[in-house]
Design a protein around this motif. Structure first.
Motif, short mmCIF file in Angstrom:
data_model
loop_
_atom_site.label_atom_id
_atom_site.label_comp_id
_atom_site.label_asym_id
_atom_site.label_seq_id
_atom_site.Cartn_x
_atom_site.Cartn_y
_atom_site.Cartn_z
N ASN A 96 0.81 -1.22 0.00
CA ASN A 96 0.00 0.00 0.00
C ASN A 96 0.84 1.26 0.00
O ASN A 96 0.44 2.29 -0.56
CB ASN A 96 -0.95 0.01 1.20
N GLU A 97 2.02 1.23 0.64
CA GLU A 97 2.89 2.40 0.64
C GLU A 97 3.38 2.70 -0.77
O GLU A 97 3.37 3.86 -1.21
CB GLU A 97 4.07 2.17 1.58
N GLN A 98 3.78 1.65 -1.48
CA GLN A 98 4.23 1.83 -2.86
C GLN A 98 3.08 2.28 -3.75
O GLN A 98 3.24 3.17 -4.59
CB GLN A 98 4.82 0.51 -3.40
N LEU A 99 1.90 1.68 -3.55
CA LEU A 99 0.73 2.04 -4.35
C LEU A 99 0.31 3.48 -4.10
O LEU A 99 -0.04 4.21 -5.03
CB LEU A 99 -0.41 1.07 -4.04
N ALA A 135 -10.54 3.86 -1.97
CA ALA A 135 -11.23 2.65 -2.42
C ALA A 135 -10.28 1.73 -3.16
O ALA A 135 -10.36 0.50 -3.02
CB ALA A 135 -12.42 3.03 -3.30
N LEU A 136 -9.39 2.31 -3.95
CA LEU A 136 -8.43 1.48 -4.68
C LEU A 136 -7.49 0.76 -3.71
O LEU A 136 -7.22 -0.43 -3.87
CB LEU A 136 -7.64 2.35 -5.66
N LEU A 137 -7.01 1.48 -2.71
CA LEU A 137 -6.12 0.87 -1.72
C LEU A 137 -6.83 -0.25 -0.98
O LEU A 137 -6.26 -1.32 -0.72
CB LEU A 137 -5.62 1.92 -0.73
N LEU A 149 -4.00 -4.24 -13.35
CA LEU A 149 -3.78 -5.61 -12.89
C LEU A 149 -2.81 -5.70 -11.72
O LEU A 149 -2.31 -6.78 -11.41
CB LEU A 149 -3.26 -6.48 -14.06
N TRP A 150 -2.54 -4.58 -11.08
CA TRP A 150 -1.59 -4.60 -9.97
C TRP A 150 -2.01 -5.56 -8.86
O TRP A 150 -1.18 -6.13 -8.18
CB TRP A 150 -1.45 -3.19 -9.40
N MET A 198 4.10 -3.14 -10.50
CA MET A 198 4.23 -1.80 -9.92
C MET A 198 5.67 -1.30 -9.99
O MET A 198 5.91 -0.10 -10.10
CB MET A 198 3.73 -1.77 -8.48
N ASP A 199 6.61 -2.23 -9.94
CA ASP A 199 8.01 -1.84 -9.98
C ASP A 199 8.40 -1.25 -11.33
O ASP A 199 9.37 -0.50 -11.43
CB ASP A 199 8.90 -3.06 -9.68
N GLU A 200 7.66 -1.60 -12.38
CA GLU A 200 7.97 -1.12 -13.73
C GLU A 200 7.23 0.17 -14.07
O GLU A 200 7.50 0.77 -15.11
CB GLU A 200 7.60 -2.21 -14.75
N TRP A 201 6.29 0.59 -13.20
CA TRP A 201 5.47 1.75 -13.53
C TRP A 201 6.25 3.06 -13.29
O TRP A 201 6.98 3.21 -12.31
CB TRP A 201 4.20 1.78 -12.68
#
Length: 464
Positions: free
Chosen positions: A2-5, A25-27, A189-190, A197-200
């Motif tokens: 969640n911190e990365q998101l 809501a996404l988290l 699709l995370w 997420m690492d590639e975003w």
């Protein structure tokens, strides 16, 4: 996670209007497990061994599962009774049913970026025998996976090609429906793939947006005037979605199409900034599915058709001519099928086509790199036929052929490429079936069984 998101959400470009993203809501959605769903093969009915919990609202053959079984250990998965697919992307079925005329003349469809095959098998389920689907993937390993999945689905009117999008320009205005599920950042699709997420990054979003525009521009000349374009991504970024829609309107004068949706589906309709083009966003905090985006366009009827280009490769022309002029072995292979077929030969392998697609084959074969043409029938060895694995999976396989129905344990052993029922009384070729669906071929001799299940398809995990 969640911190990365949360950090990424701070960099994500805002979506205008009703499509705005609710960060909280996404988290919360990403703290929950992704939903498991599959799509039934309408031409291979079967009794599944696991429970289905409900239907995907926008797809008649889509189903939800309460928990995810080990699909590798289910023989019906290998037989093509269903395809494990993310529920949101099944919206393609509803869009086609709502916007395409499937009662008139035969349709030609292109799934341009088709691997691994989810949307191609979905489109295949909507086809009439006279329709033709070209499922394309430019990357060789992915094209091989696509061909395997289309083989499992079992239809003769689905072909697989391995071409760059620009190669389709040579066909002129050939297709009635074109689906471009464009490569994207995959932010939708995370929840299923945290590593994505690492590639975003904002730079990656920009790169994908430019690539998406290039792919559509390269392929669009192959769409007929009046034809239907479906553009899709699994990204949340407006640069890959609504901004691409405006770019398409600016550069190709495409006509945006509204797709009717029911309010209780909780699909979010958005509009692009400049042209108010319709888009449809799927958010995992609103519905049972992952992040997805789809938009539909009609190519103007009065838009000038791209001319069909003559192929200048004499080598390819010669290969096509050889396939046409060789001895017609259609009658020889017809005993394997319950429908009329045209057998064509390529590299000593025979492929079965619906006869109505002969002209399509003669036109496409010199212009595209066709990886799978119709149904692979097999090879000839003197007076004998050696049937191809794909033939055993065909929905058109004759019920008159010798068949051996096996138990689940025997089916798994067969797919591990081991011998089963060595003392079986009936000798010769037989199709091994489970639940009435073909799994592959076996040949029984007086004291042994030869297992013809493909080595590259065999189950490698422990089945006990």
């Amino acid at each position: 996670m969640n911190e990365q998101l949360s950090h990424i959400l701070g960099q994500l470009s805002p979506v205008a209007g009703a499509g705005r993203i609710d960060p909280a809501a996404l988290l919360q959605a990403h703290e929950q497990a992704a939903v498991t769903s599959l799509r039934l093969n309408p031409r291979k009915p079967a009794d599944l061994s696991f429970a289905l919990t409900g239907q995907v609202p926008w797809c008649s053959t889509g189903r939800y599962l309460g928990e995810r079984p080990v699909f590798t250990l289910d023989p019906l998965f290998h037989a093509g009774a269903y395809y494990v697919q993310e529920a949101s992307s099944m919206f393609v079925q509803h869009a086609v049913e709502a916007l395409a005329d499937r009662t008139g003349p035969a349709l030609r469809l292109l799934d341009l970026c088709a691997a691994p095959g989810g949307k191609s098998t979905l489109l295949a389920g909507l086809l009439r025998d006279e329709d033709l689907l070209i499922a394309n993937e430019v990357i060789q390993p992915r094209a091989a996976i696509l061909a395997e999945n289309m083989s499992r689905w079992g239809q003769m009117n689905t072909w697989v090609t391995q071409n760059d999008p620009k190669d389709f320009t040579a066909l002129g205005a050939y297709f009635d429906i074109m689906l471009i599920d464009a490569p994207c950042t995959g932010s939708g699709l995370w929840r299923k793939d945290e590593a994505a997420m690492d590639e975003w990054s904002p730079e990656h979003v920009k790169l994908c947006s430019e690539r998406q525009k290039r792919i559509v521009a390269d392929a669009l000349p192959a769409l007929k005037p009046g034809g239907l374009l479906l553009y899709a991504t699994c990204s949340y970024s407006p640069e890959e979605n609504e901004e691409v829609l405006d770019w398409l309107c600016d550069n190709f004068q495409l006509e945006s199409q509204a797709v009717p949706v029911q309010e209780d589906w909780q699909i979010v309709e958005t509009r692009s900034a400049a042209h108010q083009a319709y888009g449809y966003r799927f958010y995992p905090w609103k519905l049972q599915g992952e992040g997805f985006f789809l938009a539909a366009f009609r190519k103007p009827e009065d838009q000038e058709e791209a001319p069909q280009k003559k192929d200048r490769s004499e080598k390819k022309k010669g290969a096509a001519g050889a396939a046409r002029k060789g001895k017609d072995e259609s009658a020889r292979w017809s005993r394997f099928m319950k429908v009329p077929l045209l057998a064509v030969e390529r590299n000593e392998e025979f492929y079965g086509l619906h006869p109505v697609h002969q002209k399509d084959y003669e036109y496409l074969q010199p212009r595209l790199r066709i990886k799978k043409t119709g149904t692979a029938l097999g090879k000839l060895a003197g007076k004998d036929e050696i049937p191809d694995h794909e033939l055993a999976l065909s929905i058109h396989l004759s019920a008159e052929l010798p068949a051996l129905e096996v138990s689940r344990e025997e089916a798994l052993l067969f797919m591990k490429k081991e011998e089963i029922r060595k003392e079986h009384a009936l000798k010769g070729w037989q199709v091994v079936t489970f639940g009435g669906l073909g799994l592959g071929w076996g040949k029984w001799l007086p004291n042994r069984m030869n297992n013809y299940y493909p080595k590259n398809w065999r189950i490698r995990m422990d089945i006990r």
